[in-house]
Motif scaffolding. Structure first.
Motif, PDB file in Angstrom:
ATOM      1  N   GLU A  29       9.555  -4.408   8.102  1.00  0.00           N
ATOM      2  CA  GLU A  29       9.778  -4.742   6.690  1.00  0.00           C
ATOM      3  C   GLU A  29       9.182  -6.103   6.346  1.00  0.00           C
ATOM      4  OE1 GLU A  29      13.946  -4.277   6.067  1.00  0.00           O
ATOM      5  OE2 GLU A  29      13.875  -2.103   6.401  1.00  0.00           O
ATOM      6  N   SER A  33       5.906  -5.985   3.988  1.00  0.00           N
ATOM      7  CA  SER A  33       6.202  -6.549   2.661  1.00  0.00           C
ATOM      8  C   SER A  33       5.191  -7.641   2.329  1.00  0.00           C
ATOM      9  CB  SER A  33       7.623  -7.101   2.621  1.00  0.00           C
ATOM     10  OG  SER A  33       8.574  -6.050   2.681  1.00  0.00           O
ATOM     11  N   ALA A  36       1.995  -5.910   1.434  1.00  0.00           N
ATOM     12  CA  ALA A  36       2.099  -5.322   0.097  1.00  0.00           C
ATOM     13  C   ALA A  36       1.866  -6.377  -0.968  1.00  0.00           C
ATOM     14  CB  ALA A  36       3.467  -4.668  -0.082  1.00  0.00           C
ATOM     15  N   GLU A  37       2.499  -7.521  -0.812  1.00  0.00           N
ATOM     16  CA  GLU A  37       2.360  -8.583  -1.808  1.00  0.00           C
ATOM     17  C   GLU A  37       0.936  -9.117  -1.865  1.00  0.00           C
ATOM     18  OE1 GLU A  37       5.423 -11.128  -0.427  1.00  0.00           O
ATOM     19  OE2 GLU A  37       7.037  -9.868  -1.249  1.00  0.00           O
ATOM     20  N   GLY A  40      -1.016  -6.569  -3.997  1.00  0.00           N
ATOM     21  CA  GLY A  40      -0.529  -6.186  -5.310  1.00  0.00           C
ATOM     22  C   GLY A  40       0.246  -4.886  -5.342  1.00  0.00           C
ATOM     23  N   LEU A  41       0.919  -4.551  -4.241  1.00  0.00           N
ATOM     24  CA  LEU A  41       1.681  -3.309  -4.160  1.00  0.00           C
ATOM     25  C   LEU A  41       3.168  -3.604  -4.115  1.00  0.00           C
ATOM     26  CD1 LEU A  41      -0.488  -1.463  -1.475  1.00  0.00           C
ATOM     27  CD2 LEU A  41      -0.518  -1.088  -3.954  1.00  0.00           C
ATOM     28  N   ASP A  42       3.948  -2.614  -4.481  1.00  0.00           N
ATOM     29  CA  ASP A  42       5.396  -2.716  -4.426  1.00  0.00           C
ATOM     30  C   ASP A  42       5.834  -2.566  -2.967  1.00  0.00           C
ATOM     31  OD1 ASP A  42       8.130  -2.414  -4.494  1.00  0.00           O
ATOM     32  OD2 ASP A  42       8.136  -0.855  -6.033  1.00  0.00           O
ATOM     33  N   PRO A  43       6.476  -3.586  -2.386  1.00  0.00           N
ATOM     34  CA  PRO A  43       6.893  -3.461  -0.983  1.00  0.00           C
ATOM     35  C   PRO A  43       7.735  -2.224  -0.699  1.00  0.00           C
ATOM     36  CG  PRO A  43       7.084  -5.738  -1.691  1.00  0.00           C
ATOM     37  CD  PRO A  43       6.762  -4.933  -2.921  1.00  0.00           C
ATOM     38  N   ALA A  44       8.595  -1.843  -1.622  1.00  0.00           N
ATOM     39  CA  ALA A  44       9.442  -0.664  -1.401  1.00  0.00           C
ATOM     40  C   ALA A  44       8.600   0.602  -1.255  1.00  0.00           C
ATOM     41  CB  ALA A  44      10.437  -0.509  -2.539  1.00  0.00           C
ATOM     42  N   GLU A  45       7.530   0.719  -2.058  1.00  0.00           N
ATOM     43  CA  GLU A  45       6.663   1.892  -1.966  1.00  0.00           C
ATOM     44  C   GLU A  45       5.897   1.892  -0.645  1.00  0.00           C
ATOM     45  OE1 GLU A  45       4.193   2.113  -5.399  1.00  0.00           O
ATOM     46  OE2 GLU A  45       5.867   2.324  -6.797  1.00  0.00           O
TER      47      GLU A  45
END
Length: 220
Positions: A29, A33, A36-37, A40-45
């Motif tokens: 995670e 995460s 993702a950041e 530019g992505l949503d970490p949850a996705e």
């Protein structure tokens, strides 16, 4: 009402690592995460699909138009981060006793981690490394491709139908099923993917061997 135990027989066992033997969710995670950041992505996705796959396969799924060489470069970066981070890496409950019960019985580790990361995480969790290993370097395609499980069965000298896999993720369960291997799902991520049997943890799993080598796996 408590469900009745499920009993499955096999000649050999194929074991995933992360989420199945070792709880490394905290590290995954943190590392994904950050990735993702950065992108530019949503970490949850990202985390919804990251478990069970090699990192570059996760990236290709989420960013299908991105050049493969960028995914491979980011994969190496994340692997380096994961190797350096063992905070929160612990055994799945029952993993130590489960592996001890497999001493002398045919079993292999089939993991999307590379060999250095697999050794680091198994050591951090205080678990013994199986002698037969299928790691990221061993295959040309990540789970959910069946290559890893097919190779694990072949390395142990058994047909896939004679093996039983232990998996926690959708990608891993899909890979095992595509290889023709039955699956015991471990933990909450496994349940929606319809494994042949399900264990909340490995504390509810026992393995016994008959004189002819047939293994009986009891779940529950």
């Amino acid at each position: 009402m408590t469900a009745a135990p499920v009993r499955l027989t096999a000649r050999a066992l194929l074991l995933d690592m992360d989420g199945t033997l070792v709880n490394s969710d905290a590290v995954v995670e943190r590392c994904f995460s950050r990735w993702a950041e950065r992108n530019g992505l949503d970490p949850a996705e990202v985390l919804a699909v990251a478990h069970g796959r090699q990192g570059h396969a996760t990236m290709a799924l989420l960013l299908p138009d991105r050049p493969a060489e960028l995914n491979l470069a980011d994969n190496e970066r994340i692997l380096a981060e994961e190797r350096a981070d063992t905070e929160g890496v612990v055994p799945v409950p029952g993993a130590a006793a489960f592996l001890a019960s497999l001493t002398g019985l045919p079993h292999a580790l089939v993991t999307s981690a590379d060999l250095p990361l697999a050794r680091i995480r198994m050591t951090a969790a205080g678990l013994p490394m199986p002698s037969v290993l299928v790691t990221a370097e061993s295959v040309g395609a990540s789970k959910p491709d069946p290559e890893g499980f097919l190779k694990g069965a072949a390395d142990l000298g058994f047909a896939p139908a004679d093996c039983l896999a232990f998996e926690d993720s959708g990608a891993g369960i899909a890979a095992a099923k595509a290889a023709g291997v039955r699956v015991v799902g471990v933990g909450p991520r496994a349940l929606p993917h319809h494994p042949d049997a399900h264990a909340d943890t490995l504390t509810t799993v026992t393995v016994t061997a008959a004189p002819d080598g047939l293994l009986t796996v009891t779940v529950g």
